[in-house]
Design an enzyme around this catalytic site. Structure first.
Site, PDB file in Angstrom:
ATOM      1  N   TYR A  76      -8.312  25.552   0.927  1.00 24.37           N
ATOM      2  CA  TYR A  76      -6.930  26.226   1.778  1.00 24.37           C
ATOM      3  C   TYR A  76      -6.571  25.951   2.877  1.00 24.37           C
ATOM      4  CZ  TYR A  76      -9.029  30.499  -0.239  1.00 24.37           C
ATOM      5  OH  TYR A  76      -9.608  31.827  -1.481  1.00 24.37           O
ATOM      6  N   ASN A 103       0.566  36.424  -4.782  1.00 23.49           N
ATOM      7  CA  ASN A 103       0.555  34.904  -6.181  1.00 23.49           C
ATOM      8  C   ASN A 103       1.693  35.241  -7.469  1.00 23.49           C
ATOM      9  OD1 ASN A 103      -0.178  33.958  -8.327  1.00 23.49           O
ATOM     10  ND2 ASN A 103      -2.252  34.465  -8.546  1.00 23.49           N
ATOM     11  N   CYS A 111      -5.009  30.612  -8.326  1.00 27.67           N
ATOM     12  CA  CYS A 111      -5.551  30.727  -7.331  1.00 27.67           C
ATOM     13  C   CYS A 111      -7.770  30.810  -7.277  1.00 27.67           C
ATOM     14  CB  CYS A 111      -5.081  31.891  -7.262  1.00 27.67           C
ATOM     15  SG  CYS A 111      -4.976  33.013  -8.488  1.00 27.67           S
ATOM     16  N   HIS A 112      -7.695  30.887  -8.524  1.00 25.33           N
ATOM     17  CA  HIS A 112      -9.275  30.264  -8.298  1.00 25.33           C
ATOM     18  C   HIS A 112      -9.798  29.591  -7.830  1.00 25.33           C
ATOM     19  CE1 HIS A 112      -8.284  29.375 -12.539  1.00 25.33           C
ATOM     20  NE2 HIS A 112      -8.815  28.874 -12.690  1.00 25.33           N
ATOM     21  N   GLU A 117     -14.709  26.494 -16.268  1.00 26.62           N
ATOM     22  CA  GLU A 117     -13.972  24.946 -16.783  1.00 26.62           C
ATOM     23  C   GLU A 117     -14.601  23.966 -16.046  1.00 26.62           C
ATOM     24  OE1 GLU A 117     -10.886  25.889 -13.538  1.00 26.62           O
ATOM     25  OE2 GLU A 117      -9.900  26.865 -14.703  1.00 26.62           O
TER      26      GLU A 117
END
Length: 113
Positions: free
Chosen positions: A24, A47, A55-56, A84
């Site tokens: 952040y 969002n 955002c993850h 990912e």
DNA sequence: AATGTGACTGGTA
DNA sequence: GTACCAGCCACAT
């Protein structure tokens, strides 16, 4: 134009590559307000374009995830990140999300602009 | 206009 | 190592 910051946050988060994460504070700094890490979380909560803004891929400075406001649960976020290729460590974090017990290995997966 | 709250962070116990 | 506290800035009521 206070919305610039908000828009910048979305733009920055959108360009975080898969397999990497940003904190952040990092996003806030890239947006020009290194003290507004909290605002980043607030902006992501708004969002406006879910599915478009990953955002993850935004996590705490320690690599821990949000306590329970994400997507349906931090477990969902962890699964997505692992999918990912993000590497997790089996250690606990600060009192923030220790309940989940997992942290992202920022040493290996933190995104660099 | 003031008070409270928070998807944060760093420092201290 | 983990847990808690205080500081910070913008938004909500």
């Amino acid at each position: 134009m206070g919305q610039s910051f908000n828009h910048q946050v979305y733009d920055i988060v959108r360009r975080i590559p898969a397999g990497c994460v940003a904190t952040y504070g990092q996003v806030a700094a890239l947006a020009g307000k290194p003290r507004n890490a909290r605002m980043v979380g607030y902006a992501l909560h708004a969002n406006p374009e879910p599915g478009v803004i990953p955002c993850h891929r935004v996590v705490f400075r320690d690599g821990s995830l949000a306590p329970g406001f994400a997507f349906g649960g931090p477990d969902r976020q962890r699964a997505l990140l692992e999918s990912e290729g993000v590497v997790f460590t089996g250690a606990r974090a600060q009192g923030n999300a220790g309940a989940e017990g997992l942290r992202v290995d920022l040493s290996r997966c933190q995104w660099r602009a």
